[in-house]
Motif scaffolding. Structure first.
Motif: not given
Length: 276
Positions: A175-181, A238-251, A255-262
């Motif tokens: 799980x990859x969060x953005x800026x979080x308080x 993701x703890x409760x999911x029957x099929x957890x996703x391998x990678x989750x962006x939050x915020x 998502x913008x950072x992931x796009x800029x990284x490309x």
């Protein structure tokens, strides 16, 4: 369906919010902290029978393995949330090597050691691992080199663990969060002040404006970043999911950072280059 979850790094921020959400949804939770005062505060906050608070430091592999073994012996372990982490801000070109080692030891080695300690129980009980990373693991800017390097290494380690453990019935989620308080910003600012003094007047002169900008940004983030509950909701999903996703962006910022990284390397470097 109720299950037992171990949340590591639960004293504040994302870890504490994850404990809150898990308990609200009826799960049994073991929460780990380092400081006795944090343990007492967590127990006061949740006066009930579904929370157990334990203490260990992820850099103390032997002690952590012993405690995790005791936790696993108490009953089936459905999930481990690897959330322990520290941050510091200083120019990587001048960062004392012992400080770099400390960040990597907590944020990377300690998290892998946690998974190793819990793995026998997770394989036995069909459990899973949720690792809390950061957008800094995808996009690294000036002054946060140690933290970004640790989160990039943690992302790579998580990918390897996922490939190794999936055939053995243990899903691994990043799980990859953005800026979080979070209080992590206040702790990082305190550590930064000490580093400025330690590195001396020449480095302070060359990087002082960057440090000041980062300090102001960190203070804002501590108060106005996204609520940690937003990240906690994703972790619990993701703890409760029957099929957890391998990678989750939050915020949106993640998502913008992931796009800029490309972007092409030279374009990305121009965007991230220090302006002072």
């Amino acid at each position: 369906m109720s299950s037992h979850v171990l949340v590591v790094g639960a004293s504040s921020g994302i870890g504490a919010a994850t404990v809150d959400v898990l308990l609200a949804r009826g799960h049994q939770v073991t929460a780990s902290v380092r400081d006795p005062a944090d343990a007492a505060a967590l127990e006061r906050r949740h006066d009930g029978g579904r929370l157990r608070v334990v203490r260990f430091d992820v850099t103390d592999t032997e002690g952590m393995t012993e405690v995790v073994g005791d936790v696993a012996a108490a009953g089936p372990l459905h999930a481990v949330v690897a959330n322990a982490g520290i941050a510091t801000a200083a120019p990587l070109a001048h960062l004392p090597v012992d400080e770099l080692r400390r960040v990597l030891e907590v944020n990377v080695v300690g998290q892998v050691a946690l998974v190793q300690a819990a793995l026998p129980a997770l394989r036995r009980d069909g459990g899973r691992v949720v690792v809390v990373g950061s957008l800094a693991g995808r996009l690294a800017g000036p002054m946060l080199g140690a933290y970004a390097a640790s989160k990039a290494a943690l992302a790579a380690a998580t990918q390897v663990l996922r490939a190794e453990l999936a055939p053995r019935g243990v899903p691994v989620v990043l799980v990859e969060p953005g800026v979080t308080a979070s209080p992590i910003w206040h702790r990082a600012l305190a550590a930064t002040a000490d580093l400025r003094d330690r590195l001396g007047p020449e480095v302070a002169r060359d990087y002082g404006a960057l440090w000041d900008d980062l300090a102001a940004e960190g203070a804002r983030n501590a108060e106005s970043g996204a609520p940690p509950e937003r990240v906690a909701d994703v972790i619990v999903h993701e703890i409760e999911a029957a099929r957890p996703r391998p990678r989750r962006l939050v915020g949106r910022d993640a998502h913008l950072a992931a796009a800029l990284a490309t972007l092409p390397g030279r374009v990305r470097d121009r965007l991230l280059a220090a302006r002072h």
